[in-house]
Design a protein around this motif. Structure first.
Motif, PDB file in Angstrom:
ATOM      1  N   ASP A   1     -54.264   9.078  18.432  1.00 50.90           N
ATOM      2  CA  ASP A   1     -54.303   8.410  19.724  1.00 50.90           C
ATOM      3  C   ASP A   1     -55.708   7.900  20.000  1.00 50.90           C
ATOM      4  O   ASP A   1     -56.700   8.433  19.472  1.00 50.90           O
ATOM      5  CB  ASP A   1     -53.890   9.379  20.840  1.00 50.90           C
ATOM      6  CG  ASP A   1     -52.453   9.850  20.682  1.00 50.90           C
ATOM      7  OD1 ASP A   1     -51.638   9.076  20.134  1.00 50.90           O
ATOM      8  OD2 ASP A   1     -52.158  10.984  21.088  1.00 50.90           O
ATOM      9  N   LEU A   2     -55.802   6.874  20.862  1.00 52.45           N
ATOM     10  CA  LEU A   2     -57.123   6.428  21.285  1.00 52.45           C
ATOM     11  C   LEU A   2     -57.734   7.473  22.204  1.00 52.45           C
ATOM     12  O   LEU A   2     -57.076   7.977  23.112  1.00 52.45           O
ATOM     13  CB  LEU A   2     -57.032   5.100  22.035  1.00 52.45           C
ATOM     14  CG  LEU A   2     -56.870   3.814  21.243  1.00 52.45           C
ATOM     15  CD1 LEU A   2     -57.046   2.623  22.163  1.00 52.45           C
ATOM     16  CD2 LEU A   2     -57.837   3.723  20.084  1.00 52.45           C
TER      17      LEU A   2
ATOM     18  N   THR B   1     -52.322   0.760  28.035  1.00 51.18           N
ATOM     19  CA  THR B   1     -51.958   1.182  29.387  1.00 51.18           C
ATOM     20  C   THR B   1     -52.322   2.640  29.653  1.00 51.18           C
ATOM     21  O   THR B   1     -52.927   2.965  30.685  1.00 51.18           O
ATOM     22  CB  THR B   1     -50.457   0.957  29.637  1.00 51.18           C
ATOM     23  OG1 THR B   1     -49.690   1.697  28.667  1.00 51.18           O
ATOM     24  CG2 THR B   1     -50.107  -0.528  29.519  1.00 51.18           C
ATOM     25  N   GLU B   2     -51.980   3.524  28.747  1.00 52.36           N
ATOM     26  CA  GLU B   2     -52.212   4.946  28.990  1.00 52.36           C
ATOM     27  C   GLU B   2     -53.699   5.295  29.008  1.00 52.36           C
ATOM     28  O   GLU B   2     -54.132   6.154  29.780  1.00 52.36           O
ATOM     29  CB  GLU B   2     -51.470   5.782  27.954  1.00 52.36           C
ATOM     30  CG  GLU B   2     -49.954   5.685  28.088  1.00 52.36           C
ATOM     31  CD  GLU B   2     -49.215   6.469  27.022  1.00 52.36           C
ATOM     32  OE1 GLU B   2     -49.878   7.232  26.274  1.00 52.36           O
ATOM     33  OE2 GLU B   2     -47.973   6.311  26.920  1.00 52.36           O
ATOM     34  N   THR B   3     -54.478   4.621  28.168  1.00 50.07           N
ATOM     35  CA  THR B   3     -55.913   4.901  28.151  1.00 50.07           C
ATOM     36  C   THR B   3     -56.578   4.431  29.435  1.00 50.07           C
ATOM     37  O   THR B   3     -57.299   5.188  30.097  1.00 50.07           O
ATOM     38  CB  THR B   3     -56.585   4.246  26.936  1.00 50.07           C
ATOM     39  OG1 THR B   3     -55.958   4.714  25.740  1.00 50.07           O
ATOM     40  CG2 THR B   3     -58.065   4.571  26.892  1.00 50.07           C
ATOM     41  N   TRP B   4     -56.339   3.178  29.813  1.00 53.05           N
ATOM     42  CA  TRP B   4     -56.991   2.626  30.997  1.00 53.05           C
ATOM     43  C   TRP B   4     -56.526   3.294  32.290  1.00 53.05           C
ATOM     44  O   TRP B   4     -57.295   3.397  33.253  1.00 53.05           O
ATOM     45  CB  TRP B   4     -56.748   1.117  31.074  1.00 53.05           C
ATOM     46  CG  TRP B   4     -57.745   0.347  30.252  1.00 53.05           C
ATOM     47  CD1 TRP B   4     -57.665   0.057  28.927  1.00 53.05           C
ATOM     48  CD2 TRP B   4     -58.978  -0.213  30.709  1.00 53.05           C
ATOM     49  NE1 TRP B   4     -58.770  -0.663  28.531  1.00 53.05           N
ATOM     50  CE2 TRP B   4     -59.581  -0.842  29.597  1.00 53.05           C
ATOM     51  CE3 TRP B   4     -59.617  -0.253  31.950  1.00 53.05           C
ATOM     52  CZ2 TRP B   4     -60.819  -1.492  29.687  1.00 53.05           C
ATOM     53  CZ3 TRP B   4     -60.845  -0.912  32.042  1.00 53.05           C
ATOM     54  CH2 TRP B   4     -61.435  -1.516  30.921  1.00 53.05           C
ATOM     55  N   LEU B   5     -55.288   3.742  32.337  1.00 54.41           N
ATOM     56  CA  LEU B   5     -54.759   4.363  33.549  1.00 54.41           C
ATOM     57  C   LEU B   5     -55.015   5.868  33.596  1.00 54.41           C
ATOM     58  O   LEU B   5     -54.656   6.520  34.585  1.00 54.41           O
ATOM     59  CB  LEU B   5     -53.252   4.098  33.657  1.00 54.41           C
ATOM     60  CG  LEU B   5     -52.840   2.621  33.777  1.00 54.41           C
ATOM     61  CD1 LEU B   5     -51.319   2.488  33.747  1.00 54.41           C
ATOM     62  CD2 LEU B   5     -53.415   1.981  35.037  1.00 54.41           C
ATOM     63  N   SER B   6     -55.650   6.414  32.578  1.00 54.51           N
ATOM     64  CA  SER B   6     -55.871   7.858  32.524  1.00 54.51           C
ATOM     65  C   SER B   6     -57.064   8.274  33.389  1.00 54.51           C
ATOM     66  O   SER B   6     -57.995   7.499  33.626  1.00 54.51           O
ATOM     67  CB  SER B   6     -56.107   8.304  31.083  1.00 54.51           C
ATOM     68  OG  SER B   6     -57.361   7.830  30.610  1.00 54.51           O
ATOM     69  N   ARG B   7     -57.041   9.521  33.827  1.00 55.13           N
ATOM     70  CA  ARG B   7     -58.164  10.071  34.582  1.00 55.13           C
ATOM     71  C   ARG B   7     -59.419  10.155  33.717  1.00 55.13           C
ATOM     72  O   ARG B   7     -60.540   9.977  34.200  1.00 55.13           O
ATOM     73  CB  ARG B   7     -57.814  11.467  35.099  1.00 55.13           C
ATOM     74  CG  ARG B   7     -56.789  11.485  36.226  1.00 55.13           C
ATOM     75  CD  ARG B   7     -56.601  12.895  36.750  1.00 55.13           C
ATOM     76  NE  ARG B   7     -55.637  12.938  37.842  1.00 55.13           N
ATOM     77  CZ  ARG B   7     -55.296  14.043  38.486  1.00 55.13           C
ATOM     78  NH1 ARG B   7     -55.839  15.205  38.132  1.00 55.13           N
ATOM     79  NH2 ARG B   7     -54.415  13.996  39.471  1.00 55.13           N
ATOM     80  N   ALA B   8     -59.229  10.433  32.439  1.00 51.00           N
ATOM     81  CA  ALA B   8     -60.370  10.590  31.532  1.00 51.00           C
ATOM     82  C   ALA B   8     -61.191   9.312  31.410  1.00 51.00           C
ATOM     83  O   ALA B   8     -62.392   9.370  31.124  1.00 51.00           O
ATOM     84  CB  ALA B   8     -59.892  11.037  30.154  1.00 51.00           C
ATOM     85  N   PHE B   9     -60.546   8.158  31.629  1.00 51.37           N
ATOM     86  CA  PHE B   9     -61.232   6.876  31.473  1.00 51.37           C
ATOM     87  C   PHE B   9     -61.722   6.316  32.814  1.00 51.37           C
ATOM     88  O   PHE B   9     -62.434   5.318  32.835  1.00 51.37           O
ATOM     89  CB  PHE B   9     -60.290   5.871  30.808  1.00 51.37           C
ATOM     90  CG  PHE B   9     -60.981   4.668  30.228  1.00 51.37           C
ATOM     91  CD1 PHE B   9     -61.824   4.785  29.133  1.00 51.37           C
ATOM     92  CD2 PHE B   9     -60.790   3.413  30.779  1.00 51.37           C
ATOM     93  CE1 PHE B   9     -62.464   3.675  28.596  1.00 51.37           C
ATOM     94  CE2 PHE B   9     -61.411   2.286  30.249  1.00 51.37           C
ATOM     95  CZ  PHE B   9     -62.261   2.423  29.151  1.00 51.37           C
ATOM     96  N   ALA B  10     -61.369   6.946  33.908  1.00 48.35           N
ATOM     97  CA  ALA B  10     -61.605   6.380  35.242  1.00 48.35           C
ATOM     98  C   ALA B  10     -63.076   6.143  35.548  1.00 48.35           C
ATOM     99  O   ALA B  10     -63.416   5.237  36.320  1.00 48.35           O
ATOM    100  CB  ALA B  10     -60.987   7.286  36.303  1.00 48.35           C
TER     101      ALA B  10
END
Length: 278
Positions: A80-81, A181-190
């Protein structure tokens, strides 16, 4: 400059899987370092369409585009990214491309998240990077960006939409969509910002942005331009959305060709802003 352009396909062996790259060589090249293209979150070599050939023709430079692992014709990404995928591209994967294609000095041109990757490469390899061009690049995680991603995510749930990605990414299409989508919308990337991996840019910088970009407001080109410690230019295109090299290709080609010539003259016009219409 107008000349014929040849095309070469390359496969670069890496410890993580094979990378696909394509190189456009102008017949009457000027002998300057190549322009390396970094694609967007759903992109690949094929989705640049005729832009690399036209860029090579216009500038007289070789142009190189490659599919990141997991995209296009390159092999699957090894997992996963992570939230650090922009840094990883600069630190882990781009050096393998450079070695495989014997790239010493270079110009980097990145579209969308590819712009952040290009900036990270320009900062990390400042001794080799001759110039940086970003197009529709994000500098931070903006509400407007997340809104655009959510709309796109909903669109791809509709019948027949995922097939649009499969045309370019094959069986990797669902991974490509989820990686975006999942990376950009994740809390870890916020809390990601471009300054994290490109705190300062010593090379000449051209920042291109569409006035109507649905994934980023004018705050992004402003913030990216502030990273330059030398000469920088901003080109804001009225009526243009997220893909200027497709929507207003002639304006982008002219700006890039002029910028690279100006750069060779040590950028006499420093820190310029301009707005053009086509």
């Amino acid at each position: 400059m107008t000349c014929s352009v040849s095309q070469e396909d390359h496969w670069v062996e890496t410890p993580y899987g094979r990378l696909f790259a394509r190189r456009w060589r102008p017949e009457r090249g000027i002998g300057e370092p190549p322009v390396v293209l970094f694609h967007d979150s759903l992109g690949c070599v094929a989705l640049w369409r005729d832009f690399p050939e036209r860029l090579a023709e216009r500038t007289g430079r070789d142009v190189i585009a490659y599919d990141r692992l997991g995209f296009g014709l390159s092999e699957s990404h090894p997992g996963d990214l992570s939230a650090h995928f922009i840094r990883d591209e600069a630190e882990r994967f781009f050096p393998l491309l450079r070695a495989g294609l014997d790239i010493t000095r270079f110009v980097v041109f990145g579209h969308s998240v590819g712009g952040a990757m290009a900036a990270a490469c320009a900062a990390r390899y400042s001794e080799a990077c001759q110039a940086l061009i970003t197009e529709s690049a994000q500098a931070f995680v903006e509400k407007r960006t997340l809104h655009g991603i959510r709309l796109a995510e909903a669109t791809f749930r509709e019948p027949g939409q995922i097939e649009r990605l499969e045309k370019y990414h094959g069986s990797k299409a669902r991974w490509v969509l989820a990686a975006w989508t999942e990376t950009w919308l994740s809390r870890a990337f916020a809390t990601w910002t471009i300054e994290r991996y490109a705190p300062a840019l010593a090379c000449p910088l051209l920042v291109i942005h569409g006035e109507e970009d649905e994934y980023g407001s004018a705050l992004h080109p402003e913030r990216i331009a502030r990273l330059a410690t030398g000469c920088s230019e901003r080109l804001i295109l009225p009526g243009c959305h997220h893909v200027p090299h497709r929507e207003q290709a002639e304006a982008v080609l002219a700006a890039v060709a002029r910028f690279l010539v100006t750069r060779q003259s040590d950028c006499p016009d420093r820190n310029q802003d301009s707005t053009v219409s086509c």
